[in-house]
Design an enzyme around this catalytic site. Structure first.
Site, PDB file in Angstrom:
ATOM      1  N   HIS A   1       0.805  -1.231   0.000  1.00 43.44           N
ATOM      2  CA  HIS A   1       0.000   0.000   0.000  1.00 43.44           C
ATOM      3  C   HIS A   1       0.834   1.275   0.000  1.00 43.44           C
ATOM      4  O   HIS A   1       0.295   2.362  -0.151  1.00 43.44           O
ATOM      5  CB  HIS A   1      -0.967   0.008   1.188  1.00 43.44           C
ATOM      6  CG  HIS A   1      -0.299  -0.131   2.520  1.00 43.44           C
ATOM      7  ND1 HIS A   1       0.285   0.930   3.160  1.00 43.44           N
ATOM      8  CD2 HIS A   1      -0.113  -1.212   3.327  1.00 43.44           C
ATOM      9  CE1 HIS A   1       0.800   0.521   4.312  1.00 43.44           C
ATOM     10  NE2 HIS A   1       0.577  -0.780   4.426  1.00 43.44           N
TER      11      HIS A   1
ATOM     12  N   LYS B   1       0.618 -16.942   9.344  1.00 47.71           N
ATOM     13  CA  LYS B   1       0.424 -17.960  10.378  1.00 47.71           C
ATOM     14  C   LYS B   1      -0.260 -17.330  11.588  1.00 47.71           C
ATOM     15  O   LYS B   1       0.294 -16.409  12.198  1.00 47.71           O
ATOM     16  CB  LYS B   1       1.769 -18.565  10.795  1.00 47.71           C
ATOM     17  CG  LYS B   1       2.509 -19.259   9.650  1.00 47.71           C
ATOM     18  CD  LYS B   1       3.905 -19.689  10.046  1.00 47.71           C
ATOM     19  CE  LYS B   1       4.637 -20.356   8.884  1.00 47.71           C
ATOM     20  NZ  LYS B   1       6.023 -20.732   9.224  1.00 47.71           N
TER      21      LYS B   1
ATOM     22  N   GLY C   1       5.765 -23.798   7.102  1.00 49.67           N
ATOM     23  CA  GLY C   1       6.957 -24.584   7.407  1.00 49.67           C
ATOM     24  C   GLY C   1       8.075 -23.726   7.953  1.00 49.67           C
ATOM     25  O   GLY C   1       7.956 -22.501   8.047  1.00 49.67           O
TER      26      GLY C   1
ATOM     27  N   LYS D   1       3.237 -22.397  16.982  1.00 47.54           N
ATOM     28  CA  LYS D   1       4.679 -22.379  17.258  1.00 47.54           C
ATOM     29  C   LYS D   1       5.137 -20.976  17.626  1.00 47.54           C
ATOM     30  O   LYS D   1       6.137 -20.799  18.332  1.00 47.54           O
ATOM     31  CB  LYS D   1       5.468 -22.933  16.066  1.00 47.54           C
ATOM     32  CG  LYS D   1       5.220 -22.218  14.732  1.00 47.54           C
ATOM     33  CD  LYS D   1       6.141 -21.056  14.483  1.00 47.54           C
ATOM     34  CE  LYS D   1       5.807 -20.367  13.180  1.00 47.54           C
ATOM     35  NZ  LYS D   1       6.647 -19.194  12.904  1.00 47.54           N
TER      36      LYS D   1
ATOM     37  N   THR E   1      11.943 -21.387  14.806  1.00 42.28           N
ATOM     38  CA  THR E   1      11.388 -20.157  15.373  1.00 42.28           C
ATOM     39  C   THR E   1      11.841 -19.933  16.806  1.00 42.28           C
ATOM     40  O   THR E   1      11.913 -18.796  17.267  1.00 42.28           O
ATOM     41  CB  THR E   1       9.847 -20.185  15.319  1.00 42.28           C
ATOM     42  OG1 THR E   1       9.432 -20.659  14.047  1.00 42.28           O
ATOM     43  CG2 THR E   1       9.265 -18.804  15.524  1.00 42.28           C
TER      44      THR E   1
ATOM     45  N   VAL F   1       4.966  -6.790  12.739  1.00 45.88           N
ATOM     46  CA  VAL F   1       3.933  -7.544  13.448  1.00 45.88           C
ATOM     47  C   VAL F   1       4.539  -8.763  14.140  1.00 45.88           C
ATOM     48  O   VAL F   1       5.341  -9.498  13.556  1.00 45.88           O
ATOM     49  CB  VAL F   1       2.830  -7.992  12.472  1.00 45.88           C
ATOM     50  CG1 VAL F   1       1.836  -8.919  13.165  1.00 45.88           C
ATOM     51  CG2 VAL F   1       2.116  -6.781  11.898  1.00 45.88           C
TER      52      VAL F   1
END
Length: 346
Positions: free
Chosen positions: A32, A106, A137, A193, A250, A281
């Protein structure tokens, strides 16, 4: 060759656009901010999200959503989960024929407890949605953009659609794509996760060692499997890429914004300070709220999730939350596993 639209010009959307461009496709990358699209088109860089990376010229930036979607058959949705409904409501009026949406974000939506594929089906109900495919993944955008070996999984209610997306993204040099028919498990593993990664960051921020992190990842996987199984997932999915694979990457990498956010919390920063510091985020925060609500609703035991919820939303001291996990009533490890698998003999 087919042109593909990628909606969301953050690090992950841009990295996946690179994979598609490397595979010979022209990619329309929508964001945007006009200045960001100008940078992509003129300098072939996206410095804010992928510093030091040169983008293929086959990636063309668009600030006009309808222009980016003109004549598209495949659309990759790479916006934060909290923006998905808003973006989809702008997508619908732009379409003239059915599209396949590939979601690569996710999360679980608080209050509705919907997975992202369910949100897409709800918002896009009607003749213009052909299929929804989930791609998930262990995959840091920073490494994918540097063409380092990565494996992911795709899933869908229509596995023929999943196999088509597998073919689009498969790159035999660095990006390998598997299929998995367990749509619920793939989405739940990818979403939850992030909760465990936040908690892992907290233990590191508190100065705890590898033993604590190994315990957290292992018991976190048990929580994910418990809730996933209650929702209808195959528990074996969580032994794969979107379960233990995504957890490892992660919970152990500085590339993970959820781990980095948890690390700052463990060092004494408030949630507001952390989110302001991150500048991007942190999906695990929102997902923690949704998983906490789901666990209560479905009567599923999720002590790590509850402890993290108390840290994020009730102001509980992170060290006190970890101490409370260590002082829980003793139990048998394999009893938990047998309950998840629906067996009583082990």
């Amino acid at each position: 060759m087919e042109q593909i639209a990628v909606l969301g010009a953050g690090s992950w959307g841009t990295a996946l656009a690179m994979v598609l461009a490397d595979n010979g496709y022209t990619v329309r990358l929508w964001g945007h901010r006009q200045d960001q699209m100008d940078e992509i088109n003129k300098k072939h860089t996206n410095k804010k999200y992928l510093p030091g990376i040169q983008l293929p010229e086959a990636i063309v930036g668009y600030a006009d959503l309808c222009e980016a979607l003109t004549d598209m058959e495949t659309v990759v949705l790479a916006v934060p989960t909290k923006a998905i409904r808003e973006v989809l409501r702008k997508v619908r009026p732009c379409l003239s024929k059915p599209i396949t949406i590939v979601t690569v974000s996710k999360g679980i939506e608080p209050d509705t407890h919907k997975r992202i594929s369910e949100i897409i089906e709800e918002e896009m109900a009607g003749p213009f949605l052909k299929d929804v495919v989930v791609l998930s993944g262990p995959s840091h955008a920073e490494e994918v953009s540097r063409r380092q070996p990565t494996t992911v999984t795709v899933s869908s209610k229509n596995m023929e659609a999943a196999e088509r997306i597998q073919d689009l993204f498969m790159n035999h040099h660095y990006f390998r794509v598997y299929t998995n028919p367990d749509l619920i498990g793939v989405e739940i593993g990818g979403a939850l996760k992030n909760i465990i990664a936040l908690a892992a960051g907290i233990t590191d921020g508190l100065g705890y060692g590898d033993n604590a992190k190994a315990a957290l990842i292992t018991r976190g996987l048990a929580e994910i499997a418990r809730l996933g199984s209650a929702l209808g997932a195959n528990p074996l999915t969580f032994a794969g890429l979107t379960g233990i694979g995504d957890l490892i990457v992660t919970c152990t990498s500085v590339h993970s914004r959820n781990w980095r956010a948890g690390n700052l919390l463990g060092k004494g920063k408030s949630l507001d300070e952390v989110l302001e510091n991150m500048g991007m985020v942190v999906e695990g925060v929102r997902t923690t709220k949704a998983a906490y609500q789901l666990a209560k609703k479905m009567n599923v035991e999720m002590p790590i999730t509850i402890a993290l919820y108390d840290v994020l939303f009730n102001g509980k001291d992170p060290k006190a939350a970890v101490d409370s996990l260590m002082s829980r009533v003793k139990t048998h490890e394999m009893e938990d596993l047998s309950n998840i698998l629906g067996e009583r003999q082990y």
